[in-house]
Design an enzyme around this catalytic site. Structure first.
Site, PDB file in Angstrom:
ATOM      1  N   GLU A  25       7.416 -34.302 -46.522  1.00  0.00           N
ATOM      2  CA  GLU A  25       6.085 -34.423 -46.967  1.00  0.00           C
ATOM      3  C   GLU A  25       5.372 -35.788 -46.360  1.00  0.00           C
ATOM      4  OE1 GLU A  25       6.937 -33.398 -52.224  1.00  0.00           O
ATOM      5  OE2 GLU A  25       6.196 -35.354 -51.058  1.00  0.00           O
TER       6      GLU A  25
ATOM      7  N   ASN B 104       7.509 -38.974 -46.754  1.00  0.00           N
ATOM      8  CA  ASN B 104       8.620 -38.897 -47.817  1.00  0.00           C
ATOM      9  C   ASN B 104       9.251 -37.527 -47.450  1.00  0.00           C
ATOM     10  OD1 ASN B 104      10.409 -39.319 -49.755  1.00  0.00           O
ATOM     11  ND2 ASN B 104       8.379 -38.666 -51.233  1.00  0.00           N
TER      12      ASN B 104
ATOM     13  N   TYR C 117      14.004 -46.636 -50.084  1.00  0.00           N
ATOM     14  CA  TYR C 117      12.580 -46.596 -49.763  1.00  0.00           C
ATOM     15  C   TYR C 117      11.884 -48.228 -49.024  1.00  0.00           C
ATOM     16  CZ  TYR C 117      13.007 -44.061 -54.382  1.00  0.00           C
ATOM     17  OH  TYR C 117      13.478 -43.141 -55.505  1.00  0.00           O
TER      18      TYR C 117
ATOM     19  N   HIS D 185       5.463 -41.494 -61.965  1.00  0.00           N
ATOM     20  CA  HIS D 185       5.879 -42.388 -61.000  1.00  0.00           C
ATOM     21  C   HIS D 185       7.004 -42.701 -61.794  1.00  0.00           C
ATOM     22  CE1 HIS D 185       3.474 -42.565 -57.080  1.00  0.00           C
ATOM     23  NE2 HIS D 185       3.913 -41.714 -57.032  1.00  0.00           N
TER      24      HIS D 185
ATOM     25  N   ARG E  30       2.254 -41.718 -45.105  1.00  0.00           N
ATOM     26  CA  ARG E  30       3.697 -42.105 -45.107  1.00  0.00           C
ATOM     27  C   ARG E  30       4.132 -40.723 -45.615  1.00  0.00           C
ATOM     28  NH1 ARG E  30       5.864 -41.774 -50.638  1.00  0.00           N
ATOM     29  NH2 ARG E  30       7.667 -42.629 -50.300  1.00  0.00           N
TER      30      ARG E  30
ATOM     31  N   TYR F  11      18.116 -37.942 -57.957  1.00  0.00           N
ATOM     32  CA  TYR F  11      16.767 -37.760 -57.725  1.00  0.00           C
ATOM     33  C   TYR F  11      16.462 -36.634 -57.357  1.00  0.00           C
ATOM     34  CZ  TYR F  11      12.268 -39.127 -57.545  1.00  0.00           C
ATOM     35  OH  TYR F  11      10.302 -38.175 -58.095  1.00  0.00           O
ATOM     36  N   LYS F  12      16.865 -37.014 -56.037  1.00  0.00           N
ATOM     37  CA  LYS F  12      16.298 -35.915 -54.781  1.00  0.00           C
ATOM     38  C   LYS F  12      16.641 -33.995 -55.176  1.00  0.00           C
ATOM     39  CE  LYS F  12      15.035 -39.204 -51.254  1.00  0.00           C
ATOM     40  NZ  LYS F  12      13.654 -38.887 -50.865  1.00  0.00           N
TER      41      LYS F  12
END
Lengths: 321, 346
Positions: free
Chosen positions: B265, B225, B37, B193, B223, B316-317
């Site tokens: 994204e 993602n 990140y 979040h 940004r 998480y993904k």
């Protein structure tokens, strides 16, 4: 100048004396296009080329957000200030080309409110002129309580009365009239939000009284642009850019940095938005903190300063800039 | 010369694919051989020709089919589009932004004529020609946000700003990486979040919020993602997890190339002028592994990123089950040669 927001080239299309202390300035885009849409409560930063120095002062937009043909601001002359308002009063004439920033809103309406209760003191009326226009057009419920020194020094009192009738309540200091805050705050319908703009003492009075009546902080909104106060000159070392600068008596630390070619980010230039927050590397002396951004602990820590409004007295100050 | 809109599906028989031109403009999100990140935010300004950044609101060959897929999602589940009562003004702001940008960037496909409050909007790819009164909800078939986002690729989170925080008070969310507007509606920035691992401890959200609340009119930011999706499915929502969750079990060494997609994204962040709200358009781009490895640099780099990704992030993904299979498949395209810095293919 890279800091702040996108700039707009404008032409002064009118200058109107509102009363002996206040002048109104009208700006249109020099290229003839419409100005950007904005929301009530927004301000612009006006760039003033005053001989070899550039002044950047924020002023609330007071025109209706529904009309973006022109922007208008009102400037109260401050004879003991650092000179920005005097420049506007004495040097800005119709036809002059100037640069202003895109609008920035740090005093936005809370659109969830069932009713907006607005409290203005003196020149603090300007953001409410835009907000009432915005609310009136969307049938929003509002009530304005506006206090002035005298009838002759009350700006836009008649226009407001004419537009909004008994939604506008006027109070004059020379008649010993005072906004009945206790009664007002005890009798509002649920879902009311309070907004206050005016001198520092008035903002404190409104916030304290609201707190005593049990109003949650989230429902009390205030706009406080502390204009930078003059003070004793002081020297600063800017460690990153390896520069030594002197902050003049009627100059802010931020302005002194800009004059030396350094552009810290900024939005309000009045100690509220937090953009220009700067780390202190070392100091030997006393800070004169004038901002509303840093916490009490941060003020005492000696590790941070807001260069737009705060000053320093002492032997040495080294900043991370 | 206009865009050649593809006729394709993002469900059932999954006929989605990218043309070679579309592969070349894919926003590959890794500028080095590892990923962690970062608050990787930059000004959202027009970029190079034939890139997804060429126009501030990108329309591509998948536009018409994506809008048909959105209509199907909404027909089954209207709660994918919600707007709390105080957000209608922000909806008008968004409608203006999208119409103005599209008409400016793609005049052959979109046209906006304004005479005061009387607006005429022509959307040729979708066969729409409507005249309405700006600000008057009764003159549109839907609320302003729903009307325009039924005609705009990507999800839209419309955020109210107050009390130094951002609030998810409106949105259109049908092409999401496993999050739910219906669950998040009314939440603030930290609340929605909350499930993200590692980033809270690093103070990333505090810094990001400070940046976002200071986004100004005329200065949008963006940004990238990323995650991965099995089958080119746009609607990977929690609401429909039962329909797509099990897809993750179907990855085999033989079908990786066609079934496994990198999902990127492009998130942009805009201040809205009348409401002082923010809008985050979250635009989803999909690319098959077969299409990705056509660029040798992307193949090498994605192999290394996926192989070395921390387990918490992979969990998480939602990549954990099929990651080894995909890494193994990608390793065939990684000869260990160094990769050049930056995003673009060599």
């Amino acid at each position: 100048m890279s800091a702040g927001t996108t700039k707009l080239n404008v032409t002064v299309t009118d200058v109107v004396a509102v009363n002996e202390l206040v002048k109104r300035f009208h700006f249109e885009r020099t290229d003839g296009e419409y100005l950007p849409t904005f929301s009530g409560g927004a301000h612009v930063v006006v760039e003033m080329r005053d001989n070899d120095r550039t002044r950047l002062n924020p002023y609330s937009l007071m025109s209706s957000p529904l009309n973006t043909r022109d922007y208008t601001i009102s400037v109260r002359r401050d004879d003991s200030g650092r000179g920005g308002s005097l420049f506007m009063h004495n040097h800005v004439k119709r036809g002059m080309e100037m640069v202003i920033s895109y609008p920035v809103n740090l005093f936005s309406l809370d659109l969830r409110a069932k009713k907006h209760l607005m409290i203005a003191g003196g020149i603090g009326i300007t953001p409410f002129l835009a907000q009432t226009a915005q609310l009136a057009a969307s049938s929003g419920s509002f009530e304005l309580h506006y206090t002035c020194r005298t009838e002759a020094l009350g700006s836009y009192t008649e226009a407001l009365r004419e537009r909004y009738g008994n939604r506008v309540h006027l109070y004059y200091d020379d008649r010993n009239e005072r906004i009945p805050l206790d009664r007002l705050f005890a009798t509002q319908p649920l879902g009311t939000h309070i907004y206050v703009c005016g001198p520092e003492g008035m903002i404190r009075w409104v916030r304290d009284t609201a707190a005593q009546h049990g109003w949650p902080n989230e429902m009390v909104h205030y706009e406080h642009f502390a204009a930078p106060q003059p003070g004793k000159p002081f020297d600063v070392t800017l460690a990153l850019s390896k520069k030594e600068i002197r902050v003049g008596e009627d100059q802010s630390l931020l302005e002194a940095m800009e004059a030396a070619g350094i552009d810290p980010p900024y939005l309000c230039r009045g100690g509220v938005c937090g953009q220009c927050e700067t780390n202190v590397i070392s100091h030997d002396g006393t800070f004169k903190h004038n901002d509303h951004w840093l916490s009490k602990e941060e003020h005492c820590s000696g590790k941070k300063i807001m260069p737009c409004v705060s000053r320093f007295e002492g032997r040495s100050l080294v900043l991370e800039r | 010369m206009g865009i050649n809109f593809r006729k394709e599906t993002f469900r059932d028989d999954f006929t989605f694919k990218n043309s070679p031109e579309q592969v070349r403009r894919f926003p590959f999100p890794f500028n080095e051989d590892a990923y962690m990140y970062a608050v990787n935010i930059e000004p959202h300004v027009p970029g190079p020709k034939n890139s997804v950044f060429e126009h501030l609101i990108d329309v591509d060959e998948h536009y018409v089919s994506e809008m048909q897929d959105r209509a199907m999602v909404l027909a089954e589940d209207p709660l994918r589009c919600q707007s709390l009562p105080h957000m209608t003004l922000a909806g008008w702001d968004l409608l203006e932004l999208l119409m103005v940008e599209k008409a400016k960037s793609y005049p052959e496909h979109f046209e906006l004529t304004r005479e005061g409050d009387r607006w005429r909007w022509v959307n040729r790819p979708l066969g729409i020609d409507d005249t309405f009164t700006f600000g008057d909800v009764s003159t549109l078939p839907y609320g302003p946000m729903e009307y325009i986002t039924r005609q705009s690729q990507g999800d839209f989170a419309v955020l109210d700003q107050r009390d130094g925080n951002l609030w998810m008070d409106a949105g259109m969310v049908t092409t999401q990486a496993d999050w739910s507007l219906d669950f998040d509606i009314g939440m603030n920035f930290f609340e929605w979040h909350a499930p993200v691992p590692l980033a809270h401890e690093k103070g990333i959200f505090t810094r990001a919020l400070k940046f976002l609340t200071n986004i100004q009119q005329g200065q949008p930011a963006r940004r990238l993602n990323w995650t991965m999706t099995i089958n080119p499915r746009l609607d990977t929502s929690p609401e429909n997890f039962h329909k797509w969750g099990t897809d993750r079990l179907t990855v085999t060494p033989e079908n990786v190339g066609n079934k496994v997609h990198l999902r990127v994204e492009l998130q942009s962040f805009w201040r809205l002028p009348r409401s002082n709200a923010l809008v985050f358009p979250i635009r989803c781009y999909l690319i098959k592994m077969d299409e990705l490895v056509a660029q040798p640099k992307w193949a090498r780099r994605f192999h290394r990123v996926l192989r070395d990704l921390p387990d918490e992030l992979a969990d998480y993904k939602g990549l954990t089950r099929y990651r080894p299979t995909v890494v193994e498949w990608l390793s065939k395209y990684d000869d260990g040669a160094p990769t050049s810095p930056g995003f673009s293919p060599d």
